[in-house]
Scaffold this active site. Sequence first.
Site, PDB file in Angstrom:
ATOM      1  N   SER A 128       1.411   7.985  -2.944  1.00  0.00           N
ATOM      2  CA  SER A 128       1.849   7.268  -1.534  1.00  0.00           C
ATOM      3  C   SER A 128       0.993   7.960  -0.622  1.00  0.00           C
ATOM      4  O   SER A 128       0.709   8.412  -0.372  1.00  0.00           O
ATOM      5  CB  SER A 128       3.127   7.188  -0.594  1.00  0.00           C
ATOM      6  OG  SER A 128       2.840   6.773   0.749  1.00  0.00           O
ATOM      7  N   HIS A 177       1.047   3.684  -4.640  1.00  0.00           N
ATOM      8  CA  HIS A 177       2.272   2.897  -3.890  1.00  0.00           C
ATOM      9  C   HIS A 177       1.023   2.852  -1.868  1.00  0.00           C
ATOM     10  O   HIS A 177       1.017   3.759  -1.126  1.00  0.00           O
ATOM     11  CB  HIS A 177       3.068   4.226  -3.717  1.00  0.00           C
ATOM     12  CG  HIS A 177       4.425   3.506  -2.983  1.00  0.00           C
ATOM     13  ND1 HIS A 177       5.013   2.923  -3.689  1.00  0.00           N
ATOM     14  CD2 HIS A 177       4.713   4.280  -1.998  1.00  0.00           C
ATOM     15  CE1 HIS A 177       6.435   2.846  -2.906  1.00  0.00           C
ATOM     16  NE2 HIS A 177       6.157   2.999  -1.997  1.00  0.00           N
ATOM     17  N   ASP A 202       2.383   1.696   1.353  1.00  0.00           N
ATOM     18  CA  ASP A 202       3.802   1.224   2.246  1.00  0.00           C
ATOM     19  C   ASP A 202       3.208   1.014   3.671  1.00  0.00           C
ATOM     20  O   ASP A 202       2.325   1.268   4.798  1.00  0.00           O
ATOM     21  CB  ASP A 202       4.432   2.688   2.905  1.00  0.00           C
ATOM     22  CG  ASP A 202       4.545   3.386   1.314  1.00  0.00           C
ATOM     23  OD1 ASP A 202       6.115   3.103   0.962  1.00  0.00           O
ATOM     24  OD2 ASP A 202       4.710   4.665   1.517  1.00  0.00           O
ATOM     25  N   MET A 261       4.341  -0.917   7.282  1.00  0.00           N
ATOM     26  CA  MET A 261       5.358  -1.221   8.743  1.00  0.00           C
ATOM     27  C   MET A 261       4.819  -1.657   9.400  1.00  0.00           C
ATOM     28  O   MET A 261       4.166  -1.597   9.794  1.00  0.00           O
ATOM     29  CB  MET A 261       5.858   0.141   8.192  1.00  0.00           C
ATOM     30  CG  MET A 261       6.670   1.385   7.662  1.00  0.00           C
ATOM     31  SD  MET A 261       6.192   3.753   7.615  1.00  0.00           S
ATOM     32  CE  MET A 261       6.339   3.994   6.256  1.00  0.00           C
ATOM     33  N   HIS A 290       4.891  -1.657  -1.039  1.00  0.00           N
ATOM     34  CA  HIS A 290       6.103  -1.738  -0.513  1.00  0.00           C
ATOM     35  C   HIS A 290       6.435  -2.256   0.749  1.00  0.00           C
ATOM     36  O   HIS A 290       5.853  -1.331   1.845  1.00  0.00           O
ATOM     37  CB  HIS A 290       6.098  -0.175  -0.792  1.00  0.00           C
ATOM     38  CG  HIS A 290       7.639   0.587   0.187  1.00  0.00           C
ATOM     39  ND1 HIS A 290       7.976   1.462  -0.072  1.00  0.00           N
ATOM     40  CD2 HIS A 290       9.414  -0.757   0.698  1.00  0.00           C
ATOM     41  CE1 HIS A 290       9.630   1.388   0.438  1.00  0.00           C
ATOM     42  NE2 HIS A 290       9.734   0.320   0.731  1.00  0.00           N
ATOM     43  N   MET A 308       7.599  -2.728   4.390  1.00  0.00           N
ATOM     44  CA  MET A 308       9.253  -2.313   4.693  1.00  0.00           C
ATOM     45  C   MET A 308       8.680  -3.215   6.078  1.00  0.00           C
ATOM     46  O   MET A 308       8.933  -2.778   7.316  1.00  0.00           O
ATOM     47  CB  MET A 308       8.960  -0.494   5.411  1.00  0.00           C
ATOM     48  CG  MET A 308       9.876  -0.468   3.938  1.00  0.00           C
ATOM     49  SD  MET A 308       8.590   1.382   4.100  1.00  0.00           S
ATOM     50  CE  MET A 308       7.342   1.448   3.360  1.00  0.00           C
ATOM     51  N   MET A 321      15.387   3.839  -2.750  1.00  0.00           N
ATOM     52  CA  MET A 321      15.279   4.456  -1.327  1.00  0.00           C
ATOM     53  C   MET A 321      15.728   5.380  -1.277  1.00  0.00           C
ATOM     54  O   MET A 321      16.974   5.910  -1.255  1.00  0.00           O
ATOM     55  CB  MET A 321      15.145   4.056  -0.146  1.00  0.00           C
ATOM     56  CG  MET A 321      14.176   2.703   0.172  1.00  0.00           C
ATOM     57  SD  MET A 321      11.938   3.517  -0.280  1.00  0.00           S
ATOM     58  CE  MET A 321      12.401   4.001   1.591  1.00  0.00           C
ATOM     59  N   GLY A 346      10.596   4.675   6.371  1.00  0.00           N
ATOM     60  CA  GLY A 346       9.471   4.934   7.719  1.00  0.00           C
ATOM     61  C   GLY A 346       8.894   5.967   8.272  1.00  0.00           C
ATOM     62  O   GLY A 346       7.976   5.969   8.562  1.00  0.00           O
ATOM     63  N   PHE A 347       9.618   7.428   7.535  1.00  0.00           N
ATOM     64  CA  PHE A 347       8.248   8.222   7.018  1.00  0.00           C
ATOM     65  C   PHE A 347       8.611   9.069   5.993  1.00  0.00           C
ATOM     66  O   PHE A 347       9.104   9.139   5.291  1.00  0.00           O
ATOM     67  CB  PHE A 347       8.765   9.300   8.743  1.00  0.00           C
ATOM     68  CG  PHE A 347       8.813   8.750   9.350  1.00  0.00           C
ATOM     69  CD1 PHE A 347       8.441   8.706  10.812  1.00  0.00           C
ATOM     70  CD2 PHE A 347      10.530   7.938  10.193  1.00  0.00           C
ATOM     71  CE1 PHE A 347       8.454   7.901  11.954  1.00  0.00           C
ATOM     72  CE2 PHE A 347      10.324   7.393  11.044  1.00  0.00           C
ATOM     73  CZ  PHE A 347       9.531   7.500  12.345  1.00  0.00           C
ATOM     74  N   ASP A 382      12.501   6.454  -4.395  1.00  0.00           N
ATOM     75  CA  ASP A 382      10.980   6.925  -3.072  1.00  0.00           C
ATOM     76  C   ASP A 382      11.374   7.503  -2.573  1.00  0.00           C
ATOM     77  O   ASP A 382      12.763   6.618  -1.838  1.00  0.00           O
ATOM     78  CB  ASP A 382      10.518   5.395  -2.770  1.00  0.00           C
ATOM     79  CG  ASP A 382       9.453   5.503  -1.519  1.00  0.00           C
ATOM     80  OD1 ASP A 382       8.035   6.691  -1.367  1.00  0.00           O
ATOM     81  OD2 ASP A 382       9.231   4.293  -1.083  1.00  0.00           O
ATOM     82  N   GLY A 417      11.147  12.124  -0.767  1.00  0.00           N
ATOM     83  CA  GLY A 417      11.342  13.267  -0.866  1.00  0.00           C
ATOM     84  C   GLY A 417      11.543  13.669  -2.276  1.00  0.00           C
ATOM     85  O   GLY A 417      11.662  14.861  -2.305  1.00  0.00           O
TER      86      GLY A 417
END
Length: 222
Positions: A7, A32, A34, A36, A65, A67, A136, A141-142, A174, A176
């Site tokens: 990401s 990836h 992201d 937002m 992705h 969001m 998820m 968000g982070f 996605d 951690g």
Amino acid sequence: MAIIAPSLLSADFLQLQQACDMLNNSEADWYHLDVMDGRFVPNISYGLPVIEHIRKATKKVCDVHLMILEPEKYAEAFKNAGADILTVHIEACVHLHRNLQQIKSLGMKAGVALNPHTPVSLLQDVIQDIDLVLIMSVNPGFGGQTFIPHTLEKIRQLRGMINEKKLSTLIEVDGGITLANAPQIVEAGADALVAGNTVFKSPDPAATIAQLKKETTGLVNR
Ligand code: DX5
Ligand code: ZN
């Protein structure tokens, strides 16, 4: 061996060319990306112009992705920016089936993302129309958050649903993901792993990507 999708959210935004060069020369399979909107999630990342530039910097798959609320308003723009896979959140779609048809008619693979609280069973009547499910494993968000352990149970349930219906829908996970937990996530049934901090905050990102490939070799549980 899992599909590895680093990401770019965790990359140094002043050195994106360098990040793209590193990814292009690495064993990474997908980019990836992201997006937002500050409404669906409490953060704003980057959008269309950045993705347009990344598209020019790579031939690898651009896995976008979203969001964002009302993703149908932007699907065509993301196709034009270069998305190969476009993933929308089930929680942001009132007419999910229509959203999926729109994405596919634009010539992209259609993905559906599920927040940690959203049960896999909600996909029972639409799974046959989905190319990829993104589970998820943190609240979106982070980057840099901790993997939620219950995700493993959701992956197993989804793998069961996909196998039972004899579908080829991919499972992407996605949030951690680390070198330590990647093997169990793939054993639970994941095909693709997103990794932000694990890759970009490591001293040697390309070596970390190679290590993620290695750690997930021979584990695919179908
Ligand atoms: C979070 C994003 C993730 C994030 C993952 O909302 O969807 O893709 O970049 O970052 P890590 O791997 O650091 O949790
Ligand atoms: Zn993501």
